[in-house]
Scaffold this motif. Structure first.
Motif, PDB file in Angstrom:
ATOM      1  N   TYR A 279       0.750  -1.417  -0.157  1.00  0.00           N
ATOM      2  CA  TYR A 279       0.148   0.280   0.088  1.00  0.00           C
ATOM      3  C   TYR A 279       0.731   1.621  -0.525  1.00  0.00           C
ATOM      4  CZ  TYR A 279      -4.373  -2.726   0.906  1.00  0.00           C
ATOM      5  OH  TYR A 279      -5.181  -3.985   0.994  1.00  0.00           O
ATOM      6  N   ARG A 280       0.838   2.039  -0.904  1.00  0.00           N
ATOM      7  CA  ARG A 280       1.612   3.767  -1.003  1.00  0.00           C
ATOM      8  C   ARG A 280       0.474   4.725  -1.523  1.00  0.00           C
ATOM      9  NH1 ARG A 280       5.764   1.631  -5.393  1.00  0.00           N
ATOM     10  NH2 ARG A 280       6.069   0.334  -4.086  1.00  0.00           N
ATOM     11  N   TYR A 281       1.057   6.070  -0.903  1.00  0.00           N
ATOM     12  CA  TYR A 281       0.394   6.557  -1.568  1.00  0.00           C
ATOM     13  C   TYR A 281       0.894   7.194  -3.747  1.00  0.00           C
ATOM     14  CZ  TYR A 281      -0.697  11.916  -2.832  1.00  0.00           C
ATOM     15  OH  TYR A 281      -1.062  12.699  -3.837  1.00  0.00           O
ATOM     16  N   LEU A 282      -0.402   7.294  -4.074  1.00  0.00           N
ATOM     17  CA  LEU A 282      -0.230   7.411  -5.151  1.00  0.00           C
ATOM     18  C   LEU A 282      -0.965   8.723  -5.840  1.00  0.00           C
ATOM     19  CD1 LEU A 282      -1.488   3.640  -6.321  1.00  0.00           C
ATOM     20  CD2 LEU A 282       0.297   4.715  -6.206  1.00  0.00           C
ATOM     21  N   ARG A 283      -0.267   8.942  -6.343  1.00  0.00           N
ATOM     22  CA  ARG A 283      -1.204  10.600  -6.491  1.00  0.00           C
ATOM     23  C   ARG A 283      -2.023  10.519  -8.006  1.00  0.00           C
ATOM     24  NH1 ARG A 283       3.016   9.417 -10.334  1.00  0.00           N
ATOM     25  NH2 ARG A 283       3.170   9.874 -12.822  1.00  0.00           N
ATOM     26  N   GLN A 284      -1.921   9.731  -8.463  1.00  0.00           N
ATOM     27  CA  GLN A 284      -3.229   8.955  -9.670  1.00  0.00           C
ATOM     28  C   GLN A 284      -4.515   9.513  -8.528  1.00  0.00           C
ATOM     29  OE1 GLN A 284      -0.148   7.199  -9.114  1.00  0.00           O
ATOM     30  NE2 GLN A 284      -0.063   7.564 -11.884  1.00  0.00           N
ATOM     31  N   TYR A 285      -4.600   8.561  -7.541  1.00  0.00           N
ATOM     32  CA  TYR A 285      -5.900   8.764  -6.408  1.00  0.00           C
ATOM     33  C   TYR A 285      -5.914  10.012  -5.857  1.00  0.00           C
ATOM     34  CZ  TYR A 285      -5.798   4.252  -8.699  1.00  0.00           C
ATOM     35  OH  TYR A 285      -5.980   3.249  -9.558  1.00  0.00           O
ATOM     36  N   ASP A 286      -4.235  10.574  -5.217  1.00  0.00           N
ATOM     37  CA  ASP A 286      -4.424  11.445  -3.715  1.00  0.00           C
ATOM     38  C   ASP A 286      -4.671  10.572  -3.133  1.00  0.00           C
ATOM     39  OD1 ASP A 286      -3.459  13.893  -2.831  1.00  0.00           O
ATOM     40  OD2 ASP A 286      -5.597  14.639  -2.793  1.00  0.00           O
ATOM     41  N   ASP A 287      -4.327   9.440  -2.121  1.00  0.00           N
ATOM     42  CA  ASP A 287      -4.089   8.618  -1.121  1.00  0.00           C
ATOM     43  C   ASP A 287      -3.758   6.985  -2.083  1.00  0.00           C
ATOM     44  OD1 ASP A 287      -6.323   8.068   0.779  1.00  0.00           O
ATOM     45  OD2 ASP A 287      -7.982   7.296   0.381  1.00  0.00           O
ATOM     46  N   VAL A 288      -3.666   6.673  -0.088  1.00  0.00           N
ATOM     47  CA  VAL A 288      -3.209   5.323  -0.540  1.00  0.00           C
ATOM     48  C   VAL A 288      -3.910   4.559  -1.186  1.00  0.00           C
ATOM     49  CG1 VAL A 288      -2.334   3.908   1.575  1.00  0.00           C
ATOM     50  CG2 VAL A 288      -1.927   6.073   1.811  1.00  0.00           C
ATOM     51  N   ALA A 289      -3.700   3.450  -1.700  1.00  0.00           N
ATOM     52  CA  ALA A 289      -3.912   2.785  -2.044  1.00  0.00           C
ATOM     53  C   ALA A 289      -3.419   1.551  -2.462  1.00  0.00           C
ATOM     54  CB  ALA A 289      -4.737   3.340  -3.777  1.00  0.00           C
ATOM     55  N   PRO A 290      -4.080   0.190  -2.594  1.00  0.00           N
ATOM     56  CA  PRO A 290      -3.170  -1.572  -2.978  1.00  0.00           C
ATOM     57  C   PRO A 290      -2.684  -0.988  -4.002  1.00  0.00           C
ATOM     58  CG  PRO A 290      -6.060  -1.315  -2.515  1.00  0.00           C
ATOM     59  CD  PRO A 290      -5.363  -0.026  -2.728  1.00  0.00           C
ATOM     60  N   TYR A 291      -1.611  -1.509  -4.189  1.00  0.00           N
ATOM     61  CA  TYR A 291      -0.473  -1.719  -4.914  1.00  0.00           C
ATOM     62  C   TYR A 291       0.275  -2.699  -5.522  1.00  0.00           C
ATOM     63  CZ  TYR A 291       3.647   0.398  -7.708  1.00  0.00           C
ATOM     64  OH  TYR A 291       4.710   0.401  -9.194  1.00  0.00           O
ATOM     65  N   LEU A 292       0.874  -3.496  -6.728  1.00  0.00           N
ATOM     66  CA  LEU A 292       0.765  -4.806  -6.691  1.00  0.00           C
ATOM     67  C   LEU A 292       1.807  -5.288  -7.157  1.00  0.00           C
ATOM     68  CD1 LEU A 292      -1.990  -4.942  -6.613  1.00  0.00           C
ATOM     69  CD2 LEU A 292      -1.742  -6.842  -8.202  1.00  0.00           C
ATOM     70  N   GLU A 293       3.388  -5.185  -6.413  1.00  0.00           N
ATOM     71  CA  GLU A 293       4.707  -5.956  -6.797  1.00  0.00           C
ATOM     72  C   GLU A 293       4.892  -7.087  -7.346  1.00  0.00           C
ATOM     73  OE1 GLU A 293       7.189  -3.881  -6.757  1.00  0.00           O
ATOM     74  OE2 GLU A 293       7.034  -1.948  -5.686  1.00  0.00           O
ATOM     75  N   VAL A 294       4.770  -7.434  -8.968  1.00  0.00           N
ATOM     76  CA  VAL A 294       4.998  -8.643  -9.589  1.00  0.00           C
ATOM     77  C   VAL A 294       5.768  -8.904  -9.472  1.00  0.00           C
ATOM     78  CG1 VAL A 294       3.971  -9.632 -11.383  1.00  0.00           C
ATOM     79  CG2 VAL A 294       2.380  -7.428 -11.273  1.00  0.00           C
ATOM     80  N   LEU A 295       5.512 -10.871  -9.277  1.00  0.00           N
ATOM     81  CA  LEU A 295       6.722 -11.672  -8.638  1.00  0.00           C
ATOM     82  C   LEU A 295       6.875 -12.554  -9.333  1.00  0.00           C
ATOM     83  CD1 LEU A 295       6.674 -12.548  -5.035  1.00  0.00           C
ATOM     84  CD2 LEU A 295       7.493 -10.025  -5.881  1.00  0.00           C
ATOM     85  N   ARG A 296       6.142 -12.554 -10.472  1.00  0.00           N
ATOM     86  CA  ARG A 296       5.945 -13.976 -11.685  1.00  0.00           C
ATOM     87  C   ARG A 296       4.563 -13.161 -12.526  1.00  0.00           C
ATOM     88  NH1 ARG A 296       7.911 -16.959  -7.310  1.00  0.00           N
ATOM     89  NH2 ARG A 296       6.584 -16.763  -6.248  1.00  0.00           N
ATOM     90  N   LEU A 297       4.890 -13.202 -13.599  1.00  0.00           N
ATOM     91  CA  LEU A 297       4.066 -13.025 -15.152  1.00  0.00           C
ATOM     92  C   LEU A 297       3.948 -14.392 -15.952  1.00  0.00           C
ATOM     93  CD1 LEU A 297       2.588  -9.111 -15.826  1.00  0.00           C
ATOM     94  CD2 LEU A 297       3.721 -11.560 -17.819  1.00  0.00           C
ATOM     95  N   THR A 298       2.343 -14.052 -16.789  1.00  0.00           N
ATOM     96  CA  THR A 298       2.643 -15.340 -17.633  1.00  0.00           C
ATOM     97  C   THR A 298       1.339 -14.237 -18.606  1.00  0.00           C
ATOM     98  OG1 THR A 298       1.318 -16.712 -16.434  1.00  0.00           O
ATOM     99  CG2 THR A 298       3.169 -17.382 -16.958  1.00  0.00           C
ATOM    100  N   GLU A 299       1.438 -14.957 -20.073  1.00  0.00           N
ATOM    101  CA  GLU A 299       0.422 -14.503 -20.436  1.00  0.00           C
ATOM    102  C   GLU A 299      -0.738 -15.566 -20.920  1.00  0.00           C
ATOM    103  OE1 GLU A 299       0.760 -11.972 -24.153  1.00  0.00           O
ATOM    104  OE2 GLU A 299       2.809 -12.319 -23.878  1.00  0.00           O
ATOM    105  N   HIS A 300      -1.529 -15.056 -21.020  1.00  0.00           N
ATOM    106  CA  HIS A 300      -2.672 -16.013 -19.866  1.00  0.00           C
ATOM    107  C   HIS A 300      -4.108 -16.293 -20.962  1.00  0.00           C
ATOM    108  CE1 HIS A 300      -3.765 -19.403 -17.706  1.00  0.00           C
ATOM    109  NE2 HIS A 300      -5.383 -18.205 -16.764  1.00  0.00           N
ATOM    110  N   ARG A 301      -5.172 -16.708 -21.124  1.00  0.00           N
ATOM    111  CA  ARG A 301      -6.211 -16.659 -21.977  1.00  0.00           C
ATOM    112  C   ARG A 301      -7.498 -16.287 -20.612  1.00  0.00           C
ATOM    113  NH1 ARG A 301      -7.623 -16.805 -26.661  1.00  0.00           N
ATOM    114  NH2 ARG A 301      -5.893 -18.188 -27.258  1.00  0.00           N
TER     115      ARG A 301
END
Length: 311
Positions: A279-301
């Motif tokens: 969770y961090r302050y995000l200027r896009q929302y001017d508020d603290v919001a969930p933020y995902l630090e991606v560890l693994r990513l695969t394309e999917h359908r």
């Protein structure tokens, strides 16, 4: 001209028939007196009628066709109100568009009948959506206890757009929505918490409402990648199109995330990720919001193009 007159404060009271709107207005006028004279415009006649009060004029509108700016201006000229309260009919669409320019909506309140809410969420969702949209306060009446909403809390929460106040009026007093027990549909104690597509909308709202449950957790979730020039290197939004009421009322629900190399993916790629929730302050929302630090990513359908907020 209309726009050159002094503005008048307006309170909008929404709700399905017999949801307690008239009772709320009566108590509101008694406990929080508005500048008088007050003009109450009632757009439906229920079991309760507004009792006479000094300085309060009540006018009933017979049909949606009468909800015109001209009719409202005529009422203003007749009663010269300092304040206005409009008891809205949930089946009518005209109120917001017909109000004179100088009638300034300062408070929008929604009333729900708690004893009927589970049925209404299942069968009248298309009407509840507009009732609850952009409300400052939501009051749920006629509840024996907060427990009575346990089975439908998630469906109700999915319709709410962050109102300032949600009050549950129960036999033992007032409660908040957080007093309703949660039935979290996935196991938060797993090393990797899997968010199935049918639970995506629940997760979207719950992780915002309860950061203590999710901060530091590793989750597995699927979604569409969206990027924009306002985002930093490696940043993107991951989310799903969600159907709140019906197919005509779908919106993108998602959160910002970070993954090195996200720029190599095609636009609007669909991916499955494992990510650590922070969770961090995000200027896009001017508020603290969930933020995902991606560890693994695969394309999917995706199995389906959208997820549903109907539980």
């Amino acid at each position: 001209m209309e726009q050159n007159r002094q503005s008048i404060s307006a309170t909008l009271v929404r709700g399905l028939l017999e949801s307690g709107k008239t009772t709320w207005i009566q108590r509101f006028l008694a406990e929080d007196p508005l500048p008088k004279p007050v003009l109450v415009i009632a757009c439906e006649e229920g079991m309760e009628e507004l009792q006479p009060m000094d300085g309060v004029h009540c006018v009933y509108i017979d049909g949606e066709a009468d909800m015109t700016r001209e009719r409202f201006l005529a009422l203003e000229d007749q009663y010269r109100p300092a304040s206005i309260v409009i008891e809205c009919n949930a089946m009518w669409r005209a109120v917001g568009f017909a109000m004179p320019l100088r009638w300034r909506p300062e408070r929008t309140v929604a009333l729900l009948d708690g004893s009927m809410l589970p049925v209404q969420l299942s069968n009248l969702r298309a009407f509840l959506g507009p009732v609850l949209s952009r409300c400052d306060e939501i009051h749920v009446n006629r509840l024996p206890s907060p427990e009575a909403l346990r089975g439908c809390k998630a469906s109700l929460r999915a319709l709410l757009e962050n109102p300032k106040v949600v009050r549950l009026h129960c036999a033992d007093g007032e409660h908040g929505l957080d007093d309703v027990p949660d039935d979290v549909p996935y196991d938060l104690d797993q090393p990797v918490v899997t968010i199935a597509p049918e639970h995506f909308v629940y997760w979207f709202h719950d992780c915002r409402d309860h950061p203590d449950r999710y901060n530091g957790k590793v989750i597995a979730v699927e979604g569409t990648v969206k990027r924009g020039p306002q985002l930093g290197p490696g940043e993107f939004a991951i989310g799903r199109m969600a159907m709140t009421c019906c197919e005509a009322d779908m919106s993108f629900l998602g959160y910002l995330a970070h993954y090195d190399g996200i720029e190599t993916l095609e636009r609007f790629a669909y991916v499955a990720v494992e990510a650590r929730m922070t969770y961090r302050y995000l200027r896009q929302y001017d508020d603290v919001a969930p933020y995902l630090e991606v560890l693994r990513l695969t394309e999917h359908r995706p199995q389906q193009d959208y997820v549903s907020a109907i539980f």
